[in-house]
Design an enzyme around this catalytic site. Structure first.
Site, PDB file in Angstrom:
ATOM      1  N   GLU A   1      23.372   6.555  -0.479  1.00 12.69           N
ATOM      2  CA  GLU A   1      23.779   7.872  -0.287  1.00 12.69           C
ATOM      3  C   GLU A   1      22.613   9.106  -0.595  1.00 12.69           C
ATOM      4  OE1 GLU A   1      27.592   8.747  -1.548  1.00 12.69           O
ATOM      5  OE2 GLU A   1      28.494   7.011  -1.055  1.00 12.69           O
TER       6      GLU A   1
ATOM      7  N   PHE B   1      46.215  19.252  -4.027  1.00 13.14           N
ATOM      8  CA  PHE B   1      46.158  17.578  -3.559  1.00 13.14           C
ATOM      9  C   PHE B   1      46.574  16.845  -4.827  1.00 13.14           C
ATOM     10  CE2 PHE B   1      42.910  20.455  -1.650  1.00 13.14           C
ATOM     11  CZ  PHE B   1      42.845  19.968  -0.314  1.00 13.14           C
TER      12      PHE B   1
ATOM     13  N   GLU C   1      22.985   8.242  -4.639  1.00 14.26           N
ATOM     14  CA  GLU C   1      23.209   7.002  -5.405  1.00 14.26           C
ATOM     15  C   GLU C   1      23.489   5.838  -4.421  1.00 14.26           C
ATOM     16  OE1 GLU C   1      27.102   7.451  -6.932  1.00 14.26           O
ATOM     17  OE2 GLU C   1      28.099   7.625  -4.870  1.00 14.26           O
TER      18      GLU C   1
END
Length: 668
Positions: free
Chosen positions: A275, A348, A288
């Site tokens: 990533e 959320f 990472e």
């Protein structure tokens, strides 16, 4: 190749692995907890083994139980999926010691690349660009302040272990460092059992781009292109696509080469993901490595034509990769939306319940990876991910339109989901133009609604559909009272002109309907503008509507309560009220009732476990102040005070289980 494997996971990823195993003739064994006895992965596997209680620590995270289940079922290998034990090096080692094959990298590699400090140092040695910072564990806030002064604010505090945004804090000035570091240590210790924190320069609103790699045990490593994962909330991805608008052929080659070099240096095998973050100038930096299959792997499969789970299985079985780098080509575009049990309107927070109605979209270019069906129960114990909808197109716009249409026709009832929120993102002009960054939602949305609001013209299809549904139902009721019963949309529909006033929250539409004798074709005027409409299909049970409006097929999800018609379309969800002109003439002068909730109590917004109560009797508190921490679906959420006031009673205690609607705190 293996004859039988155990899948040490649940939900949609377990179903996904089962699908590939069936195509290869491999038997599968599912594991399940008390909460998952009737879930889909249990039904689809060839065998299923109960491994413990509903809490993950008693089942899916219990290493010995998982391995015993594999041994008792005569399995040869274990696929970890993602989450749970998938990046646990102790689990991988235990699998090897049990003379089973772990379908993933070695335990040593997981340990090295799972540690953010060690993996960053390894990236430096491999020549992969990294963000400037301090790659050792911070001793205290004073050291962090000294380091921040050399690289400049803002800086990002990050945990050495784990991921998913837990234990991360952005620090903008020295005065914030002490509290931020203490919070990071506390959160990461609880989440990962490790309180090591390091520091790096914070890149504001970067793009999040990752490279998929696959490596075998014979020294071959290839990358399968990039995925754009910038659309995130709470550091969690919700929309991904491949390829990325921000990556051209040259940059793709650079990022892929760097990813493969890092994999070779650590002796990586099986599927993995490097990533990166990209700044505004297109420079990329190592973030990472995820030593497992990613949630968003389907978009890579769609554009490469490869089955990543099959490649994982073949590599784990000792086979060489059947492809070289030259064999990999990216064709078309794919976009994925994660459908989660959560309430975007309430920050959320996780949602629970039972799936009472369920219908998936279908099509040659549509794929749904789901772990639920009608009757599935969604509890507080696990991740909120329900399913993923993935669409393919010859270019980005075709893929986007396919996904918007698929989500319009995806029907889940029984709990709140983010389905319409992700559709609102996909239809936002900034997303269409590719203005992507990890700050996209903060920049363009306030809560669950676009900051720019919704243009009245975009509501016309929904208003038109609501009026048509109301009219057809009204006609059906009248016809049913006659000797000859007619069907909805069938013969007997009058071609007389009918007029309705359709009101949403802020808009009123004047709609005229004129139907054909067959009841299938309509001439409809909305505020004087003509539209032609065909009604090919209306599924009342699934509450889905498909209309051909001016030659364009559009799908809607709907619920009907007499003259109140709920419509969900392209991310916009509204309840329309339908009236005749005479009724409307009276109604528009009537006062509007306003319901007001009592503010002397703090209600629990979701089921879960009380982690902490932050106020006691006699404390003066303020509106918006967090007064309790509730853990649900592996996430901790603060519950804010609805008012300024004084606490008269803390009703709950840490460790107590609560349900949505329970009273947490009372005020004087």
């Amino acid at each position: 190749m293996f004859d039988k494997i155990l899948i040490a996971n649940r939900g949609e990823i377990a179903v996904r692995v089962i699908r590939t195993c069936k195509s290869l003739g491999i038997e599968t064994v599912a594991v399940f907890s008390d909460a998952d006895r009737r879930n889909l992965h249990v039904q689809l596997a060839d065998e299923a083994v109960w491994i413990g209680g509903a809490h993950a620590q008693d089942s899916y995270l219990y290493i010995r139980k998982v391995i015993d289940a594999a041994l008792s079922s005569d399995c040869q290998a274990i696929h970890p999926g993602y989450g749970f034990l998938s990046e646990n090096h102790e689990f991988a080692k235990a699998v090897e010691l049990a003379d089973l094959t772990f379908i993933g990298p070695s335990a040593e590699t997981i340990s090295i690349m799972g540690d953010k400090i060690t993996s960053k140092n390894m990236a430096i040695k491999a020549g992969v660009p990294v963000i400037s910072g301090h790659t050792n564990n911070l001793v205290d806030a004073a050291e962090a302040i000294n380091i921040a002064a050399t690289i400049g604010y803002p800086v990002l505090l990050k945990p050495a272990a784990g991921g998913g945004g837990k234990g991360m804090r952005i620090v903008h000035k020295p005065e914030e460092m002490d509290d931020a570091l203490a919070s990071c240590r506390q959160e990461t210790k609880k989440a990962f059992g490790d309180d090591r924190i390091f520091l790096e320069r914070y890149i504001p609103s970067p793009r999040h781009v990752e490279i998929q790699i696959i490596a075998d045990n014979h020294g071959h490593v290839v990358h399968l292109g990039e995925r754009e994962c910038s659309i995130q909330r709470r550091y969690q991805k919700i929309i991904e696509e491949s390829p990325s608008l921000g990556v051209g052929d040259e940059l793709r080659a650079q990022m892929g080469t760097a990813a493969c070099e890092l994999a070779r240096r650590v002796g990586y095998t099986n599927a993995g993901t490097i990533e990166y973050v990209m700044d505004a100038d297109g420079r990329f930096y190592f973030l990472e490595m995820n030593t497992r299959l990613q949630v968003e792997h389907p978009v890579t499969e769609m554009v490469t034509g490869l089955d990543l789970v099959e490649l994982q299985l073949r590599v784990a079985a000792g086979e060489p990769l059947p492809i070289t780098q030259d064999d990999v080509s990216i064709k078309g575009w794919s976009i994925e939306a994660r459908i989660c049990a959560e309430d975007p309107e309430k920050g959320f927070i996780p949602a629970t319940g039972m799936v009472t109605r369920y219908a998936e979209p279908k099509g040659k270019q549509v794929r749904v990876d789901s772990g639920v069906h009608t009757g599935s129960k969604v509890d507080v114990y696990y991740d909120s991910l329900l399913a993923k909808v993935i669409c393919f197109g010859k270019d980005r716009e075709e893929a986007r339109l396919m996904l918007v249409d698929a989500l319009n026709g995806y029907h889940i009832e029984g709990m709140r989901t983010n389905l319409d929120f992700v559709n609102a993102i996909l239809t936002h002009q900034a997303f269409i133009e590719g203005k992507l960054s990890t700050g996209f939602i903060d920049a363009y949305f306030e809560g669950s609604l676009p900051i720019t609001g919704t243009a009245p013209e975009s509501l016309i299809p929904s208003a038109l559909a609501a009026a048509l549904i109301y009219h057809i139902r009204t006609v059906a009721v009248r016809e049913s009272l006659r000797p000859m019963v007619s069907q909805i949309g069938g013969k007997g529909t009058s071609n007389k002109l009918h007029n309705y006033m359709v009101r949403s929250e802020k808009e009123v539409f004047d709609i005229n309907l004129e139907g054909s004798q067959s009841g299938r074709y309509w001439k409809i005027k909305v505020n004087g503008k003509p539209h032609t409409v065909e009604t090919p299909k209306f599924e009342f049970y699934r509450r889905r509507l498909k209309l051909n409006i001016n030659g364009d097929f559009q799908r809607f999800r709907t619920r009907i309560n007499r003259r109140f018609i709920y419509m969900a379309h392209c991310g916009v969800c509204l309840t329309f009220e339908i009236y005749t002109p005479k009724e409307w003439a009276v109604l528009k002068y009537m006062p509007v009732n306003v319901d007001k909730e009592p503010e002397n109590v703090l209600f629990c917004p979701m089921p879960g476990l009380v982690v902490n109560v932050l106020a006691k009797k006699g404390d003066r508190v303020f509106r918006g102040q967090s007064l309790a921490i509730i853990e649900s679906m592996k996430m901790e959420s603060g519950v804010a005070s609805p008012c300024d006031g004084v606490v008269s009673q803390a009703v709950v205690k840490p460790g107590q289980a609560v349900e949505a609607g329970d009273v947490l705190i009372r005020f004087e």
